[in-house]
Write a protein that holds these residues in place. Structure first.
Motif, PDB file in Angstrom:
ATOM      1  N   MET A 144       0.830  -1.217   0.000  1.00  0.00           N
ATOM      2  CA  MET A 144       0.000   0.000   0.000  1.00  0.00           C
ATOM      3  C   MET A 144       0.862   1.263   0.000  1.00  0.00           C
ATOM      4  SD  MET A 144      -3.295   0.134   0.028  1.00  0.00           S
ATOM      5  CE  MET A 144      -3.612   1.612   0.956  1.00  0.00           C
ATOM      6  N   GLY A 145       0.389   2.285  -0.706  1.00  0.00           N
ATOM      7  CA  GLY A 145       1.120   3.545  -0.698  1.00  0.00           C
ATOM      8  C   GLY A 145       0.825   4.290   0.580  1.00  0.00           C
ATOM      9  N   PRO A 186      -8.634  13.914 -13.367  1.00  0.00           N
ATOM     10  CA  PRO A 186      -8.915  13.085 -12.193  1.00  0.00           C
ATOM     11  C   PRO A 186      -7.857  12.003 -11.991  1.00  0.00           C
ATOM     12  CG  PRO A 186     -10.788  13.090 -13.734  1.00  0.00           C
ATOM     13  CD  PRO A 186      -9.624  13.695 -14.442  1.00  0.00           C
ATOM     14  N   ASP A 187      -7.693  11.596 -10.765  1.00  0.00           N
ATOM     15  CA  ASP A 187      -6.888  10.421 -10.435  1.00  0.00           C
ATOM     16  C   ASP A 187      -7.555   9.779  -9.219  1.00  0.00           C
ATOM     17  OD1 ASP A 187      -4.316   8.910 -11.055  1.00  0.00           O
ATOM     18  OD2 ASP A 187      -4.006   9.306  -8.936  1.00  0.00           O
ATOM     19  N   TYR A 188      -6.828   8.928  -8.549  1.00  0.00           N
ATOM     20  CA  TYR A 188      -7.311   8.235  -7.365  1.00  0.00           C
ATOM     21  C   TYR A 188      -7.979   9.243  -6.409  1.00  0.00           C
ATOM     22  CZ  TYR A 188      -7.094   5.145  -3.326  1.00  0.00           C
ATOM     23  OH  TYR A 188      -7.415   4.374  -2.247  1.00  0.00           O
ATOM     24  N   GLY A 189      -9.256   9.007  -6.088  1.00  0.00           N
ATOM     25  CA  GLY A 189      -9.948   9.844  -5.107  1.00  0.00           C
ATOM     26  C   GLY A 189     -10.580  11.112  -5.663  1.00  0.00           C
ATOM     27  N   THR A 190     -10.422  11.376  -6.945  1.00  0.00           N
ATOM     28  CA  THR A 190     -11.087  12.553  -7.540  1.00  0.00           C
ATOM     29  C   THR A 190     -11.840  12.126  -8.801  1.00  0.00           C
ATOM     30  OG1 THR A 190      -9.155  13.119  -8.883  1.00  0.00           O
ATOM     31  CG2 THR A 190      -9.337  14.219  -6.754  1.00  0.00           C
ATOM     32  N   LEU A 246     -12.122  -1.611  -7.460  1.00  0.00           N
ATOM     33  CA  LEU A 246     -13.332  -1.477  -8.272  1.00  0.00           C
ATOM     34  C   LEU A 246     -13.701   0.006  -8.385  1.00  0.00           C
ATOM     35  CD1 LEU A 246     -15.286  -3.434  -9.730  1.00  0.00           C
ATOM     36  CD2 LEU A 246     -16.780  -3.288  -7.746  1.00  0.00           C
ATOM     37  N   GLY A 247     -12.692   0.818  -8.655  1.00  0.00           N
ATOM     38  CA  GLY A 247     -12.913   2.248  -8.851  1.00  0.00           C
ATOM     39  C   GLY A 247     -13.076   2.526 -10.327  1.00  0.00           C
ATOM     40  N   ASN A 248     -12.781   3.734 -10.737  1.00  0.00           N
ATOM     41  CA  ASN A 248     -12.970   4.119 -12.125  1.00  0.00           C
ATOM     42  C   ASN A 248     -12.223   3.170 -13.072  1.00  0.00           C
ATOM     43  OD1 ASN A 248     -11.972   5.441 -14.618  1.00  0.00           O
ATOM     44  ND2 ASN A 248     -13.395   7.021 -13.994  1.00  0.00           N
ATOM     45  N   VAL A 249     -10.951   2.961 -12.814  1.00  0.00           N
ATOM     46  CA  VAL A 249     -10.126   2.188 -13.745  1.00  0.00           C
ATOM     47  C   VAL A 249     -10.494   0.698 -13.700  1.00  0.00           C
ATOM     48  CG1 VAL A 249      -7.750   1.527 -14.298  1.00  0.00           C
ATOM     49  CG2 VAL A 249      -8.255   3.874 -13.590  1.00  0.00           C
ATOM     50  N   GLY A 250     -10.521   0.132 -12.500  1.00  0.00           N
ATOM     51  CA  GLY A 250     -10.772  -1.305 -12.358  1.00  0.00           C
ATOM     52  C   GLY A 250     -12.141  -1.701 -12.859  1.00  0.00           C
ATOM     53  N   ALA A 281     -12.554   5.983 -20.227  1.00  0.00           N
ATOM     54  CA  ALA A 281     -11.447   5.905 -21.194  1.00  0.00           C
ATOM     55  C   ALA A 281     -10.269   5.034 -20.732  1.00  0.00           C
ATOM     56  CB  ALA A 281     -10.937   7.304 -21.519  1.00  0.00           C
ATOM     57  N   THR A 282      -9.876   5.170 -19.461  1.00  0.00           N
ATOM     58  CA  THR A 282      -8.707   4.405 -19.017  1.00  0.00           C
ATOM     59  C   THR A 282      -9.021   2.912 -19.067  1.00  0.00           C
ATOM     60  OG1 THR A 282      -8.143   6.270 -17.603  1.00  0.00           O
ATOM     61  CG2 THR A 282      -6.983   4.218 -17.188  1.00  0.00           C
ATOM     62  N   GLY A 283     -10.201   2.545 -18.567  1.00  0.00           N
ATOM     63  CA  GLY A 283     -10.594   1.129 -18.567  1.00  0.00           C
ATOM     64  C   GLY A 283     -10.754   0.587 -19.981  1.00  0.00           C
ATOM     65  N   ILE A 308      -4.932  14.621 -10.374  1.00  0.00           N
ATOM     66  CA  ILE A 308      -4.814  15.072  -8.990  1.00  0.00           C
ATOM     67  C   ILE A 308      -5.345  13.949  -8.105  1.00  0.00           C
ATOM     68  CG2 ILE A 308      -5.558  16.753  -7.263  1.00  0.00           C
ATOM     69  CD1 ILE A 308      -5.914  18.759  -9.513  1.00  0.00           C
ATOM     70  N   ARG A 309      -4.527  13.569  -7.147  1.00  0.00           N
ATOM     71  CA  ARG A 309      -4.870  12.470  -6.249  1.00  0.00           C
ATOM     72  C   ARG A 309      -5.286  13.013  -4.897  1.00  0.00           C
ATOM     73  NH1 ARG A 309      -1.284   7.055  -5.787  1.00  0.00           N
ATOM     74  NH2 ARG A 309      -2.186   6.847  -7.845  1.00  0.00           N
ATOM     75  N   TYR A 310      -6.395  12.511  -4.357  1.00  0.00           N
ATOM     76  CA  TYR A 310      -6.812  12.872  -2.995  1.00  0.00           C
ATOM     77  C   TYR A 310      -6.633  11.630  -2.126  1.00  0.00           C
ATOM     78  CZ  TYR A 310      -9.089  17.318  -4.223  1.00  0.00           C
ATOM     79  OH  TYR A 310      -9.344  18.605  -4.634  1.00  0.00           O
ATOM     80  N   ALA A 333     -10.887  -7.688  -5.774  1.00  0.00           N
ATOM     81  CA  ALA A 333     -10.229  -7.380  -4.500  1.00  0.00           C
ATOM     82  C   ALA A 333     -10.429  -5.904  -4.195  1.00  0.00           C
ATOM     83  CB  ALA A 333      -8.741  -7.701  -4.592  1.00  0.00           C
ATOM     84  N   GLU A 334     -11.001  -5.612  -3.047  1.00  0.00           N
ATOM     85  CA  GLU A 334     -11.192  -4.206  -2.636  1.00  0.00           C
ATOM     86  C   GLU A 334     -10.563  -3.975  -1.272  1.00  0.00           C
ATOM     87  OE1 GLU A 334     -11.990  -1.137  -2.765  1.00  0.00           O
ATOM     88  OE2 GLU A 334     -12.415  -0.956  -4.872  1.00  0.00           O
ATOM     89  N   ARG A 335     -10.608  -2.735  -0.816  1.00  0.00           N
ATOM     90  CA  ARG A 335      -9.937  -2.419   0.456  1.00  0.00           C
ATOM     91  C   ARG A 335     -10.585  -3.143   1.636  1.00  0.00           C
ATOM     92  NH1 ARG A 335      -9.018   2.964   1.201  1.00  0.00           N
ATOM     93  NH2 ARG A 335      -9.834   3.709  -0.765  1.00  0.00           N
ATOM     94  N   GLU A 336     -11.933  -3.338   1.582  1.00  0.00           N
ATOM     95  CA  GLU A 336     -12.626  -3.958   2.720  1.00  0.00           C
ATOM     96  C   GLU A 336     -12.609  -5.482   2.651  1.00  0.00           C
ATOM     97  OE1 GLU A 336     -13.950  -2.067   0.423  1.00  0.00           O
ATOM     98  OE2 GLU A 336     -15.762  -2.913  -0.448  1.00  0.00           O
ATOM     99  N   ALA A 351      -3.383   0.242 -12.587  1.00  0.00           N
ATOM    100  CA  ALA A 351      -2.887   1.292 -11.691  1.00  0.00           C
ATOM    101  C   ALA A 351      -1.533   1.782 -12.185  1.00  0.00           C
ATOM    102  CB  ALA A 351      -2.757   0.753 -10.277  1.00  0.00           C
ATOM    103  N   ASN A 352      -1.074   2.874 -11.612  1.00  0.00           N
ATOM    104  CA  ASN A 352       0.290   3.334 -11.868  1.00  0.00           C
ATOM    105  C   ASN A 352       1.224   2.673 -10.865  1.00  0.00           C
ATOM    106  OD1 ASN A 352       0.043   5.280 -14.051  1.00  0.00           O
ATOM    107  ND2 ASN A 352      -1.189   6.489 -12.616  1.00  0.00           N
ATOM    108  N   GLY A 353       2.255   2.052 -11.361  1.00  0.00           N
ATOM    109  CA  GLY A 353       3.277   1.468 -10.487  1.00  0.00           C
ATOM    110  C   GLY A 353       2.840   0.339  -9.587  1.00  0.00           C
TER     111      GLY A 353
END
Ligand code: NAD
Length: 474
Positions: A1-2, A150-154, A235-239, A196-198, A76-78, A257-260, A333-335
């Motif tokens: 995890m980051g 947008p990025d993760y969280g936005t 299971l966000g925008n990209v996944g 678009a990313t997906g 932009i990541r939040y 696989a999700e965070r919960e 994802a990135n990286g």
């Protein structure tokens, strides 16, 4: 995890090591290579935000990795885990990503330390507008300067707030809406950006599956997505969109696989229903006919044809790489794969479709959105009906020369002109297919060990050409 500075540093180190490895195969001067690698500017800011009588100090950052082409571009990541090295790594990847897909931008990335899930909408709006104002003050945002997304969280909501704030400070600037992409369609956005990313990931996987030479020995049957078993992390925008388009083309999503936690069903999970279930219940768990997986990170090690990590960086690392059983890792994802893990996976002959190519669909369509904003016209608006009239004349000619009449649905299909969504998807598909073959050709020509090295080298060479022709100022 980051989740720490250490994770950010690990991510940036990985990106630098990938760069250094590819740079060894480059013909460019060492000085130019050092310039291509370096982050050109970093802006860190702290600002106060007051909500319901309580003042909080918020930290934000914007990194512009490369100015070899302007504007620079990046999301932009939040997240509470945002740190300088992480944002630098993401900005660096953006530079190479844009070069891989021939989008004429430098790379950038932004981050704000805020938890979007526990913050109120009021708080998010205040923070977003103030962060935008801080960038405006320093001339760090604008259609010709730096264009966030947008990025993760936005998402599109935050982008609309940024566009509105920019317009308020730049009243009358005709192309102001081009200061940010990923906006809602009603606010200068473009149809097809959200997915678009997906969709780009799907096009990339589809192309790779046709590449029987690349996949030789993996035990992958057939050259299409039909019946391929896929596990997706995030299971966000990209996944979500990547899994959705793969499923639509016949793939079986066996795990999410999700965070919960995670869910697993080897006969397949309906991705749309699972998404709805998570939105309604707030959790992916307890979805019908699925087994709950408590520690969802374990699912990265499950059997599958294709693993799509689409959450965060450093997920596949030196601890779990040896246990990964997927035949293909499609980096949404990135990286998501660290440098150490990359070595292990390459030795195991796992094929990795690298982030800087595979998730470039987002920036590609962002580029289309920016073009739309600068040209002030919806794609297809001028030509659609003219095209349709010309197709109708062609169909009429075919009918009169063959003596056969087409059905109404055949006629409708053949005489359809291009509209915005059709043009966006066609541009995205073309971009992903061309970029795949460009990288693959470099991999073959230079006898490179993997697609990531080939993608980095392709990008380095393109950026190098830019620097060579720009010269060094003054
Ligand atoms: P998002 O916020 O829409 O979704 C991320 C998802 O990952 C969320 O559902 C979150 O709950 C989940 N997640 C977080 N931690 C997790 C964990 N430990 N295990 C499993 N799931 C976890 O973000 P996004 O826009 O889909 O971005 C995801 C990744 O894709 C990021 O690396 C981002 O940089 C990259 N990316 C995004 C875009 C884009 O257009 N949005 C473009 C290119 C790359």
């Amino acid at each position: 995890m980051g989740n720490s500075q250490n994770e950010g540093k690990k991510f940036l180190d990985s990106v630098h090591q990938y760069f250094d490895h590819a740079a060894k195969f480059s013909r460019l001067d060492q000085g130019i290579l050092a310039q291509i690698k370096a982050c050109n500017s970093v802006y860190k800011v702290s600002f106060p935000v007051e909500v319901d009588g309580k003042i909080e100090v918020i930290e934000g950052i914007r990194v512009q990795h490369s100015h070899h082409k302007l504007p620079s571009k990046g999301g932009i990541r939040y997240s509470m885990q945002v740190d300088e090295d992480e944002v630098k790594a993401l900005a660096t990847l953006m530079t190479f990503k844009c070069a891989v897909v021939d989008v004429p931008f430098g790379g950038a990335k932004g981050g704000v330390k805020i938890n979007p899930r526990t913050s109120s909408v009021k708080m998010l709006e205040k923070v977003t507008r103030r962060y935008a104002a801080e960038l405006i003050k320093k001339n760090l945002i604008g259609p010709g300067i730096d264009v966030p997304a947008p990025d993760y969280g936005t998402g599109s909501r935050e982008m609309a707030w940024i566009a509105d704030t920019y317009q308020a400070f730049n009243y009358g600037e005709i192309s102001a809406l081009g200061c940010v992409t990923g906006k809602p369609v009603g606010q200068g956005g473009i149809r097809g950006r959200a997915e678009a990313t997906g969709l780009g990931i799907y096009f990339g996987i589809r192309e790779a599956l046709l590449d029987t030479d690349l996949l030789k020995g993996l035990g992958i049957e057939g050259t299409t997505l039909e019946g391929k078993k896929i596990i997706v992390q995030g299971l966000g925008n990209v996944g979500y969109h990547a899994a959705f388009f793969c499923q639509k083309d016949g793939a079986i999503i066996t795990g999410i696989a999700e965070r919960e936690g995670g869910i697993y069903n080897e006969n397949g999970i309906d991705i749309q229903e699972a998404f709805r279930h998570r939105s309604e219940t707030g959790s992916i768990l307890d979805f019908k006919d699925c087994k709950n997986i408590v520690n969802s990170t374990d699912m990265l090690e499950y059997e599958c044809d294709i693993l799509i990590p689409a959450a965060l960086e450093n997920q596949i690392n030196e601890k779990n790489a040896a246990s990964v059983k997927a035949k293909i890792i499609a980096e949404g994802a990135n990286g998501p794969v660290t440098r150490e893990a990359d070595d292990i996976l390459i030795k195991k002959k796992v094929v990795i479709l690298p982030d800087l190519y595979l998730n470039a669909g987002g920036v590609t369509v962002s580029y289309f959105e920016w073009l739309k904003n600068l040209s002030h016209v919806r794609f297809g608006r001028m030509g659609k009906r003219a095209e349709e009239a010309s197709y109708r004349r062609l169909v009429n000619a075919i009918e009169s020369s063959t003596g056969k009449t087409m059905t109404a649905s055949e006629r409708a299909m053949l005489t359809q002109g291009s509209d915005e969504i059709g043009l966006v998807r066609s541009g995205l598909e073309d971009t992903m297919i061309n970029a795949y073959h460009e990288i693959r050709d470099v991999m073959i020509d230079k006898k490179l060990p993997d697609l990531r090295t080939a993608a980095f080298l392709t990008a380095i060479e393109k950026i190098g050409v830019s620097y060579e022709s720009l010269g060094i100022f003054p």
